[in-house]
Design an enzyme around this catalytic site. Structure first.
Site, PDB file in Angstrom:
ATOM      1  N   SER A 189      60.829 -13.848 118.831  1.00  0.00           N
ATOM      2  CA  SER A 189      61.738 -14.676 119.686  1.00  0.00           C
ATOM      3  C   SER A 189      62.393 -13.706 121.630  1.00  0.00           C
ATOM      4  O   SER A 189      62.000 -14.201 122.230  1.00  0.00           O
ATOM      5  CB  SER A 189      62.968 -14.939 119.112  1.00  0.00           C
ATOM      6  N   HIS A 235      67.302 -12.607 122.101  1.00  0.00           N
ATOM      7  CA  HIS A 235      67.358 -13.306 123.033  1.00  0.00           C
ATOM      8  C   HIS A 235      67.397 -13.001 124.226  1.00  0.00           C
ATOM      9  O   HIS A 235      66.365 -13.806 125.098  1.00  0.00           O
ATOM     10  CB  HIS A 235      67.376 -15.150 123.318  1.00  0.00           C
TER      11      HIS A 235
END
Length: 285
Positions: A189, A235
């Protein structure tokens, strides 16, 4: 009164046509038809002698298979996942990101993860995913890599795209070590959020409609803070790192393109590594 524009090779001939490569004015005698517009004799001669290859908007070489690196990255992730299925949770424990030490003051104090010198984890963690029953982790990440990464590889070229992906992953790891070093973190991610940021920069660079990518990014940020067991630190770090690299890639002036692009990439890489070292030093001190 406007000054007349004349051919650079024939100053006595006015013209309204310019070479599509060097933008110098050229008269009908000097115009050589190209795939788009016309080129001057000097540019055609230079291109023929240097065997010029077609370039992407970011200066990368146009490849016969513009999605090769994306396919390889997906294959690597799937291969590691297959190994996880065969071996079990131990792969995530051995390759995931984390840095932890025992309480201070104990003579037999032990450290684990990156705090124990296992620096490979800052990149291997980007290729590890949750085991079943959580199939959605690798499924969504690989679909996103194909949908977002493929088009980016086409416009960046292979080397620039791979650099963007890996540096975004390392930026995500740096944020995890700074903000949540004691958690075991893994997944692609962080790198994918770097691709999201790069896509937004590309869309802005070409003055396309920003709303679709902003909506997509907003939904992913919403999922980041509403789904359980999601590392918002990775993230955030990947998004910031990937966006910074992409600004250098897409906004570099043509005459200094390579220096600006690779200088920006090296700068984000160096900052990510320095922050990781500082974070681990805080854990081990």
């Amino acid at each position: 009164m406007d000054q007349a524009v004349c051919c650079y090779r024939h100053p006595d001939r006015e013209t309204g046509i310019r070479c599509t490569r060097c933008e110098r004015p050229i008269c009908p005698e000097c115009m050589i038809s190209a795939s788009v517009g016309f080129q001057c004799p000097d540019c055609v001669r230079q291109g023929a002698s240097a065997h010029t290859r077609h370039r992407t908007i970011a200066g990368g070489v146009v490849a016969r298979d513009p999605f090769l690196v994306t396919k390889i990255l997906i294959a690597l992730n799937v291969a590691v996942y297959a190994l996880e299925l065969a071996v079990g949770r131990r792969i995530a424990d051995d390759l995931g990101l984390g840095a932890v030490c025992g309480p201070k003051g104990f003579p037999d104090r032990q450290c684990a993860g990156v705090a124990d010198g296992e620096w490979y984890r800052i990149i291997t963690s980007a290729f590890v995913h949750d085991l079943p029953p959580n199939f959605t982790h690798i499924l969504f990440n690989m679909l996103t890599l194909w949908w977002i990464g493929g088009p980016l590889e086409r416009v960046l070229g292979r080397s620039r795209y791979l650099a963007l992906y890996l540096v975004s992953a390392l930026a995500g790891s740096a944020a995890v070590l700074l903000l949540a070093p004691h958690s075991l973190t893994f997944g692609a991610s962080g790198a994918l959020y770097g691709l999201f940021g790069a896509t937004a920069v590309f869309v802005r660079r070409l003055n396309y409609d920003m709303r679709p990518i902003l909506i997509l990014l907003g939904l992913n940020i919403l999922f980041t803070f509403t789904w359980p067991h999601v590392s918002w630190q990775a993230h955030l770090g990947g998004l910031v790192g990937g966006t910074a690299v992409a600004v250098g890639m897409f906004y570099a002036p043509r005459e200094r393109r390579n220096a600006v692009q690779w200088g920006t990439t090296a700068g984000v890489l160096a900052l990510s590594l320095v922050l990781s070292v500082i974070a681990v030093a805080q854990v081990t001190s």
